[in-house]
Write a protein that holds these residues in place. Structure first.
Motif, PDB file in Angstrom:
ATOM      1  N   SER A   5       0.842  -1.198   0.000  1.00  0.00           N
ATOM      2  CA  SER A   5       0.000   0.000   0.000  1.00  0.00           C
ATOM      3  C   SER A   5       0.877   1.247   0.000  1.00  0.00           C
ATOM      4  O   SER A   5       2.092   1.164   0.126  1.00  0.00           O
ATOM      5  N   SER A   6       0.246   2.378  -0.139  1.00  0.00           N
ATOM      6  CA  SER A   6       0.963   3.651  -0.202  1.00  0.00           C
ATOM      7  C   SER A   6       1.599   3.971   1.134  1.00  0.00           C
ATOM      8  O   SER A   6       1.076   3.581   2.174  1.00  0.00           O
ATOM      9  N   SER A 106       0.252  -3.758  -9.755  1.00  0.00           N
ATOM     10  CA  SER A 106      -0.154  -2.607  -8.954  1.00  0.00           C
ATOM     11  C   SER A 106      -0.965  -1.608  -9.750  1.00  0.00           C
ATOM     12  O   SER A 106      -0.977  -1.638 -10.980  1.00  0.00           O
ATOM     13  N   LEU A 119      -2.524   7.538  -3.748  1.00  0.00           N
ATOM     14  CA  LEU A 119      -2.877   6.388  -2.929  1.00  0.00           C
ATOM     15  C   LEU A 119      -2.977   5.193  -3.862  1.00  0.00           C
ATOM     16  O   LEU A 119      -3.896   5.091  -4.674  1.00  0.00           O
ATOM     17  N   GLU A 120      -1.999   4.303  -3.765  1.00  0.00           N
ATOM     18  CA  GLU A 120      -1.884   3.165  -4.671  1.00  0.00           C
ATOM     19  C   GLU A 120      -2.017   1.870  -3.881  1.00  0.00           C
ATOM     20  O   GLU A 120      -1.887   1.850  -2.657  1.00  0.00           O
ATOM     21  N   TYR A 121      -2.246   0.798  -4.602  1.00  0.00           N
ATOM     22  CA  TYR A 121      -2.292  -0.513  -3.966  1.00  0.00           C
ATOM     23  C   TYR A 121      -1.824  -1.559  -4.957  1.00  0.00           C
ATOM     24  O   TYR A 121      -1.992  -1.401  -6.162  1.00  0.00           O
TER      25      TYR A 121
END
Length: 154
Positions: A5-6, A106, A119-121
């Motif tokens: 996660s971020s 991702s 905000l990445e995952y």
């Protein structure tokens, strides 16, 4: 499978520090983060031995709106001897593979935004059979595109 996660920066730093001699990047957007990749490759002194394939969408729309940084791709092509850039229109996947035991799938593009701001995952895959399947899928995608020469990037 490891969830990521971020902020994504530590995950990509780990990926770049543990590069293996063959790598694939399947990403829509490229930017200043490419310089970090070049630095990581130079730190290993792999400029002449690493094989890198980048599958990306360098369509006019992506270039004009700044989604794809052709200058970053040129920098990569000029810095690393064995780089193949494949243009695949409408590619949207973000996959980063190093060797036979590491892949990241991702939402994060290979940009400063993807590393630090958004905000990445995603997930890191380390099972060799799964990494091999992902690599084969990416190679299959690359077969649908066209190889881009340095001259075409200019």
């Amino acid at each position: 499978v490891d969830p990521l996660s971020s902020p994504f920066s530590p995950s990509f730093q780990h990926f770049m520090q543990h590069l293996e001699p063959d790598a694939n990047l399947l990403a829509v957007h490229h930017g200043a983060a490419v310089a970090q990749l070049v630095d990581a490759i130079r730190a290993k002194r792999w400029e002449e031995t690493l094989t890198l394939k980048v599958v990306t969408d360098i369509s006019l729309g992506n270039v004009v709106n700044g989604s794809t940084d052709v200058g970053a791709l040129l920098h990569l092509k000029e810095s690393i001897q064995n780089v193949e850039i494949v243009y695949l229109p409408r590619i949207h996947a973000k996959v980063y593979i190093s060797g036979a035991t590491s892949a990241i799938v991702s939402s994060a593009n290979f940009t400063d935004g993807g590393f630090h701001q958004n905000l990445e995952y995603g997930v890191r895959l380390t099972e060799p059979a799964i990494v091999a399947r992902v690599r084969q899928d990416i190679e299959d995608y690359a077969q649908l595109g066209g190889v881009v020469t340095r001259t075409r990037l200019l």
